[in-house]
Design a protein around this motif. Sequence first.
Motif, short mmCIF file in Angstrom:
data_model
loop_
_atom_site.label_atom_id
_atom_site.label_comp_id
_atom_site.label_asym_id
_atom_site.label_seq_id
_atom_site.Cartn_x
_atom_site.Cartn_y
_atom_site.Cartn_z
N LEU A 67 0.39 -1.45 -0.26
CA LEU A 67 0.10 -0.24 0.27
C LEU A 67 0.78 1.47 0.13
CD1 LEU A 67 -2.85 -0.94 2.30
CD2 LEU A 67 -2.74 -0.89 0.06
N MET A 68 2.10 0.90 0.77
CA MET A 68 2.88 2.02 1.03
C MET A 68 3.95 3.08 -0.45
SD MET A 68 3.38 4.97 2.63
CE MET A 68 2.28 4.32 4.17
N HIS A 69 3.60 1.33 -1.01
CA HIS A 69 4.39 1.40 -2.58
C HIS A 69 3.48 1.96 -3.31
CE1 HIS A 69 6.46 0.54 -6.23
NE2 HIS A 69 5.19 -0.33 -6.21
N ASP A 70 2.42 1.35 -3.59
CA ASP A 70 1.56 2.36 -4.09
C ASP A 70 1.16 4.03 -4.13
OD1 ASP A 70 0.76 -0.48 -5.25
OD2 ASP A 70 -1.29 -0.83 -3.94
N ASN A 71 1.40 4.61 -2.29
CA ASN A 71 1.33 5.95 -2.39
C ASN A 71 2.61 6.82 -3.04
OD1 ASN A 71 -0.66 5.84 -0.87
ND2 ASN A 71 -0.14 5.84 1.00
N ALA A 72 3.64 5.53 -2.73
CA ALA A 72 4.57 6.20 -3.45
C ALA A 72 5.13 6.29 -5.12
CB ALA A 72 5.85 5.15 -3.23
N VAL A 73 4.42 5.42 -5.57
CA VAL A 73 3.41 5.73 -7.00
C VAL A 73 2.78 6.85 -7.33
CG1 VAL A 73 2.96 4.19 -9.49
CG2 VAL A 73 4.13 3.32 -7.76
N LYS A 74 1.95 6.84 -6.63
CA LYS A 74 1.08 7.95 -7.71
C LYS A 74 1.32 9.42 -6.52
CE LYS A 74 -2.93 5.91 -5.55
NZ LYS A 74 -4.43 5.88 -3.70
N THR A 75 2.20 9.64 -5.80
CA THR A 75 3.33 10.74 -5.00
C THR A 75 4.64 10.82 -6.67
OG1 THR A 75 2.57 10.76 -2.69
CG2 THR A 75 4.48 11.98 -3.82
N ASN A 76 5.12 9.95 -7.44
CA ASN A 76 5.95 10.00 -8.29
C ASN A 76 5.08 10.77 -9.59
OD1 ASN A 76 7.66 10.23 -6.33
ND2 ASN A 76 8.18 7.72 -6.11
#
Length: 251
Positions: free
Chosen positions: A182-191
């Motif tokens: 889930l945190m990786h997904d947040n990183a993807v969205k942010t980046n």
Amino acid sequence: MKGATLLLFVACFVLATSFTLPCRYPPSAWCSSLEIASECGVLKQCVEYNNTSSDKVAIALYYESLCPGCRQFLTTQLHPTWVMLRDIMDVQLVPFGNAVESFDGKKYHFTCQHGEEECLGNMIETCVLNSVDPATAFMVIYCMEGSADVVKSGQTCLELVSPSSKWDSIMTCVKGDQGNKLMHDNAVKTNALKPPHEYVPWVTVNGEHTDDLQDKAMNSLFNLVCSLYKGEKPPACTLAAKIKSRSYCFN
């Protein structure tokens, strides 16, 4: 409601394409920008989805749990505006901010601007967002961000806002593969933000970020949402406009 519609759209489209989409973004980000929609081969579907979706004003906050400015915006602008205007606005929270992600071949690792405590806060809030309905999650996160100690208040805030939820389940997510993903997904969205974020809090309005929109959101998100909503203005917007335009003391 809009989130549920998007999930239904994603599920139907994935089934229709037989799981063959070459895409490096999670389904939740497919319609977040033209670039991502094009890369994932769903541009037409996203256009149709956006044209048929609610006309609510979509506010997304990209933030990190221990950033003073993020906490101030969430507790004094975003949450109060949502309480008054929730019928005409959608809110998306993305805890990641200025964190840095790395991958060791098995799992993702995160380095946060305000240290390990902030990474833990980000992870707790991410797991809360994934574990309860959006409105409840927003209330829990508001409680945490308004507390003297964001991380230590997590369990108390969850038990206060959502007594049926289990803190142990949240921590299982935090410490396990689910939270990591889930945190990786947040990183993807942010980046994937266009333009790339330069600071936090970073606000997008209907998927768009400009200096002007950011300034208006930071100064008075309430007025911004009211001004952008294209439907019939709710009573709160009408009353605010009257008060602003007259120098009266109402009885």
